[in-house]
Scaffold this active site. Structure first.
Site, PDB file in Angstrom:
ATOM      1  N   ASP A 413       0.780  -1.228   0.000  1.00 33.90           N
ATOM      2  CA  ASP A 413       0.000   0.000   0.000  1.00 33.90           C
ATOM      3  C   ASP A 413       0.819   1.288   0.000  1.00 33.90           C
ATOM      4  O   ASP A 413       0.396   2.282  -0.588  1.00 33.90           O
ATOM      5  CB  ASP A 413      -0.931   0.023   1.219  1.00 33.90           C
ATOM      6  CG  ASP A 413      -1.893  -1.141   1.210  1.00 33.90           C
ATOM      7  OD1 ASP A 413      -1.418  -2.295   1.235  1.00 33.90           O
ATOM      8  OD2 ASP A 413      -3.103  -0.916   1.185  1.00 33.90           O
ATOM      9  N   TRP A 452      -1.418   5.960   0.557  1.00 30.88           N
ATOM     10  CA  TRP A 452      -2.013   6.211   1.879  1.00 30.88           C
ATOM     11  C   TRP A 452      -3.021   5.137   2.282  1.00 30.88           C
ATOM     12  O   TRP A 452      -3.681   5.282   3.301  1.00 30.88           O
ATOM     13  CB  TRP A 452      -2.687   7.583   1.870  1.00 30.88           C
ATOM     14  CG  TRP A 452      -1.746   8.657   1.453  1.00 30.88           C
ATOM     15  CD1 TRP A 452      -0.879   9.354   2.255  1.00 30.88           C
ATOM     16  CD2 TRP A 452      -1.549   9.159   0.115  1.00 30.88           C
ATOM     17  NE1 TRP A 452      -0.155  10.253   1.494  1.00 30.88           N
ATOM     18  CE2 TRP A 452      -0.539  10.150   0.180  1.00 30.88           C
ATOM     19  CE3 TRP A 452      -2.123   8.853  -1.118  1.00 30.88           C
ATOM     20  CZ2 TRP A 452      -0.108  10.847  -0.937  1.00 30.88           C
ATOM     21  CZ3 TRP A 452      -1.682   9.539  -2.234  1.00 30.88           C
ATOM     22  CH2 TRP A 452      -0.694  10.526  -2.149  1.00 30.88           C
ATOM     23  N   ASP A 453      -3.168   4.081   1.490  1.00 28.86           N
ATOM     24  CA  ASP A 453      -4.198   3.074   1.721  1.00 28.86           C
ATOM     25  C   ASP A 453      -5.588   3.693   1.605  1.00 28.86           C
ATOM     26  O   ASP A 453      -6.511   3.347   2.344  1.00 28.86           O
ATOM     27  CB  ASP A 453      -4.020   2.417   3.098  1.00 28.86           C
ATOM     28  CG  ASP A 453      -4.837   1.134   3.257  1.00 28.86           C
ATOM     29  OD1 ASP A 453      -5.399   0.663   2.239  1.00 28.86           O
ATOM     30  OD2 ASP A 453      -4.929   0.626   4.378  1.00 28.86           O
ATOM     31  N   TYR A 454      -5.759   4.585   0.646  1.00 26.99           N
ATOM     32  CA  TYR A 454      -7.045   5.236   0.428  1.00 26.99           C
ATOM     33  C   TYR A 454      -7.893   4.449  -0.578  1.00 26.99           C
ATOM     34  O   TYR A 454      -8.346   4.977  -1.594  1.00 26.99           O
ATOM     35  CB  TYR A 454      -6.829   6.671  -0.065  1.00 26.99           C
ATOM     36  CG  TYR A 454      -6.500   7.664   1.033  1.00 26.99           C
ATOM     37  CD1 TYR A 454      -6.818   7.414   2.362  1.00 26.99           C
ATOM     38  CD2 TYR A 454      -5.875   8.883   0.728  1.00 26.99           C
ATOM     39  CE1 TYR A 454      -6.528   8.342   3.353  1.00 26.99           C
ATOM     40  CE2 TYR A 454      -5.589   9.808   1.711  1.00 26.99           C
ATOM     41  CZ  TYR A 454      -5.899   9.537   3.032  1.00 26.99           C
ATOM     42  OH  TYR A 454      -5.622  10.453   4.014  1.00 26.99           O
ATOM     43  N   LYS A 480     -12.144   7.083   1.525  1.00 27.93           N
ATOM     44  CA  LYS A 480     -11.422   7.265   2.786  1.00 27.93           C
ATOM     45  C   LYS A 480     -10.853   8.678   2.898  1.00 27.93           C
ATOM     46  O   LYS A 480     -10.614   9.161   4.008  1.00 27.93           O
ATOM     47  CB  LYS A 480     -10.285   6.250   2.895  1.00 27.93           C
ATOM     48  CG  LYS A 480     -10.720   4.821   3.149  1.00 27.93           C
ATOM     49  CD  LYS A 480      -9.486   3.953   3.339  1.00 27.93           C
ATOM     50  CE  LYS A 480      -9.827   2.491   3.540  1.00 27.93           C
ATOM     51  NZ  LYS A 480      -8.612   1.670   3.721  1.00 27.93           N
TER      52      LYS A 480
END
Length: 793
Positions: A413, A452-454, A480
């Protein structure tokens, strides 16, 4: 008379209080001095010196000690209002504990010793307490209150959910709106529990948590448990009609493992498998069950099962499963899968597959990395590894022949320099796929080169948008990032403007996207964090959070990861998560909820990552105490919450909000804190304080034609109903556990009563106790079939 007899009594009490004040001063001077060195506020250093002198004077029995403490409180009061205004939670952190300490100067032993100085400190303490309480008393329950008068109601859409709840989001559009109106703003306060169901499956962190949204169709209520067991219940009593346990092993399970629901489809008027329940398991099985009795559907796959691991290559335990109920449209079952975060550049494919509804044969596959795999990979080959996965619920427009897929960011990620062009294009996007062929019609990316793992975590929601006197088939995409994008679902073109804005670049270890997209729809992200926005239960943990913020690299939204510690806000959990948005088409409102906390991210060089990971013996998917591996890249990644030593988020409350926006313009209608502190406190303890500070939340809302919004979602063990138009809270009830799911509603097939049901399973990541409970509510006048309710409109 001796000299000792002439001195006022209470020297010991004043001395103790003086020592406490000195200790506070030492903490303020030490932390405040460090904060000044970090270019932070001088308040703590200056007032820390004042506290040291005040404490020393009190220790010596001097009245000046009380006067100086009073001066400290008045300075703090003025500083608090100057920095935070009349915001009660912000003032609480700055003033409440010091003001209570000031009141201790009024204790008789202390006041006898310090005289009028004690009275001054006590009076200042009383002023501080009254100021905080007064700000709470004067505060409106809303951040923004709707001042628009109620207008004429639009018509109920023909495809709105009614007597039945046939899909996870009510219908395949995911609008989460019901035409039922027996329960109204006027009578919702009378709701009572109709029945409670227990799965009997002991909840624990290793086996995941119960979060399914039930379906109600053909006179039965269907749901899955956290071990993939499927239940059929009587919708009016909650009694079990049948149960199927697929015997899934929990070995190697992911820490976020859950079954969010099952799907239903009717394929014939009667006979075997005329109605079918479709569900996927954690060990890669796609099942079809006869909705009547739970038996496997003959002719589907092998004994009612299709192997989802086919063509996937190596799948390590816990690295791949389907968390969402499959989408069903135009004779196809469309399914994606969750893929473990931050593990490797060689993880299972995020392929989206369409299977024939009756036979289970593969109809098509969308492999973003290799379009040639449309009919599956060749013998000995596999779908492209580590392509963007799709763990959220999908939606479908059968008239357009499209299914809408929300994708995550490619693994790993937080490092993207090695991603393929396909992953760069389709990661963190919504992709419209032709149900018949599997071809991509259009795609829209919500975060470019996502580090950002969005993921796009929520079901894209379909509705009709009114613009310039015309109607457009629209899709709402919640993220997110807490941005909501509204597009034409035929083409993917924006219906509400989207602007590309420059993104922070400082500190990155790879090339970044120069811009990120921002929607003109009201953002739920909130303002960027500042030192003044730091919070704590006391001034001391607030000071800690101020120092911590100054230590971090933070350039606002989408601050990139790097070798130093950087702050992600909204966090990797959102913003908005899988709860998405609910649509009220009659009042032209979109309702959504969001959470507010930060995540600290740091890239850890490969050698150090391997050294730290070698020192622990833990499954790589669930080990968060050491850097996550990101194997195949130069870095592991360390992720920690941005919270005080007491385990409380460092940012100001509210930690959760719920809001409504105009469906056609995206403008804010109302917004308010969502959830209380009743089940929260330091170190995860529940203090039982029903204070509206907002709560972290996962899950979403349901809206009804009568103008109600039902929602659990918050960490708190509560289920609520709001007036959709105004945001006023009309009803709440305690649950056995928090409800990280979507509620649903239906009409009882025999008694005609409107029921509202919600799963109360808790959530280990929210530090909420787990449960195995589903609860349904109805009006008391409807008990035992005494009322048939209102006719369906």
């Amino acid at each position: 008379m001796t000299e000792a007899a002439t001195k006022p009594a209470g020297g010991w009490a004043a001395a103790i209080l003086g020592i406490v004040v000195i200790a506070c001063g030492i903490a303020f001077v030490a932390g405040g001095g460090y904060l000044v060195a970090l270019s932070g506020s001088p308040y703590y250093l200056v007032t820390g010196i004042l506290l040291l002198v005040a404490g020393a004077m009190a220790l010596r029995g001097r009245a000046l000690g009380g006067y100086l403490y009073a001066a400290f409180l008045l300075v703090t009061l003025a500083w608090g209002f100057a920095e935070a205004g009349a915001e009660p939670w912000a003032l609480t952190a700055r003033l409440f504990a010091p003001a209570l300490l000031g009141l201790l100067f009024l204790l008789p032993p202390v006041s006898r010793k310090l005289g009028k100085g004690a009275l001054g400190a006590g009076l200042a303490g009383a002023i501080g307490v009254i100021a905080v309480i007064g700000c709470f008393a004067l505060r409106d329950s809303h951040d923004v209150r709707n001042t628009v008068p109620a207008g004429a109601l639009a018509a109920v859409p023909e495809d709105a959910a009614g007597d039945e709840w046939t899909a996870w989001g009510g219908t395949r559009s995911g609008a989460r709106f019901s035409r039922l109106d027996q329960i109204t703003p006027a009578n919702v306060g009378k709701l009572e529990s109709a029945w409670t169901f227990h799965t009997g499956i002991a909840p624990d962190a290793a086996s995941g948590y119960l979060s399914a949204t039930p379906l109600m169709v053909d006179g039965k209520l269907y749901l899955c448990a956290q071990d993939n067991s499927v239940f059929a219940l009587d919708p009016e009593t909650g009694k079990t009609i049948w149960k199927v346990d697929p015997k899934v092993s929990p070995k190697g399970a992911s820490a976020v493992r859950t079954c969010r629901g099952v799907s239903y489809v009717r394929t014939a008027a009667d006979g075997v498998c005329a109605g079918r329940i479709v569900s996927a398991t954690f060990d890669g099985r796609l099942m079809e069950l006869d909705a009547a009795d739970g038996k496997p559907c003959p002719g589907f796959g092998k004994n009612g099962v299709v192997n989802l691991y086919a063509g996937m290559g190596v799948v390590n335990p816990g690295f791949y499963y389907s968390s969402a109920p499959p989408a069903i449209a135009n004779g196809k079952i469309v399914i994606g899968g969750w893929v473990a975060d931050n593990q490797s550049t060689d993880e299972p494919s995020g392929v989206i597959r369409g299977f024939d509804l009756l036979t289970g044969e593969l109809a098509w596959a969308w492999d973003a990395g290799n379009p040639a795999n449309v009919h599956g990979p060749a013998a000995g080959q596999a779908y492209s590894r580590s392509t963007p996965n799709a763990w959220a619920v999908m939606s479908a427009d059968e008239k357009l022949g499209l299914v809408y897929v929300a994708t995550g960011n490619p693994t790993p990620d937080h490092y993207g320099a090695l991603r393929s062009p396909a992953s760069e294009k389709y990661g963190s996007s919504v992709v419209a796929i032709d149900v018949a062929s599997g071809a991509v019609r259009w795609s829209f990316q919500t975060a470019h080169h996502d580090l950002w793992d969005y993921d796009v975590p929520a079901q894209p929601t379909l509705f009709t948008l009114n613009k310039g006197g015309a109607q457009f088939p629209a899709i709402a995409i919640s993220t997110k990032r807490a941005e909501i994008f509204v597009l034409d679902r035929r083409t993917g073109q924006p219906l509400i403007p989207i602007t590309e804005k420059p993104a922070p670049q400082r500190g990155a270890v790879e090339k970044l996207a120069p811009t990120q997209p921002y929607s003109a729809v009201h953002s739920m992200a909130g303002p960027d964090l500042t030192e003044a926005a730091m919070w704590g239960l006391t001034p001391f943990d607030q000071l800690w959070c101020r120092v911590r913020l100054k230590q971090l690299r933070y350039d606002g939204k989408v601050t990139p990861p790097g070798l130093d510690e950087a702050l992600i806000y909204p966090s990797i959990g959102g913003g908005m998560n899988f709860g998405g948005v609910a649509i009220d088409p009659m009042r032209r409102l979109l309702v959504t909820n969001a959470l507010y906390y930060g995540t600290i991210v740091q890239m850890v060089p490969r050698a150090e990552t391997e050294k730290l990971r070698a020192a622990v013996d833990s499954h790589s998917v669930t080990s968060f105490g050491v850097p996550l591996p990101q194997e195949g890249t130069p870095f592991g990644v360390r992720l920690t919450p941005f919270a005080s030593p007491l385990g409380v988020p460092c940012n100001n409350p509210p930690f959760g909000r719920i809001a409504a926006m105009n469906l056609d313009t995206g403008k804010l209608a109302w917004e308010r804190p969502f959830g209380t502190a009743r089940d929260a406190g330091p170190f995860g303890m529940a203090l039982g304080l029903p204070l509206a500070m907002g709560a972290p939340n996962f899950g979403g809302a349901l809206t009804t034609a009568s103008g109600l919004t039902f929602i659990g979602a918050a960490r708190e063990k509560a289920f609520r109903a709001f007036d959709t138009r105004t945001g006023d809270e009309l009803w709440s009830v305690r649950l056995p556990a928090s409800a990280q799911t979507l509620p649903m509603t239906y009409r009882g097939p025999r008694d005609g009563c409107q029921y509202v049901a919600v799963t109360a399973g808790g959530h280990n990541m929210l530090q909420s106790p787990l449960s195995d409970t589903v609860v349904a509510f109805r009006l008391p006048g409807c008990k035992d079939g005494h009322s048939r309710g209102n006719p369906v409109k």
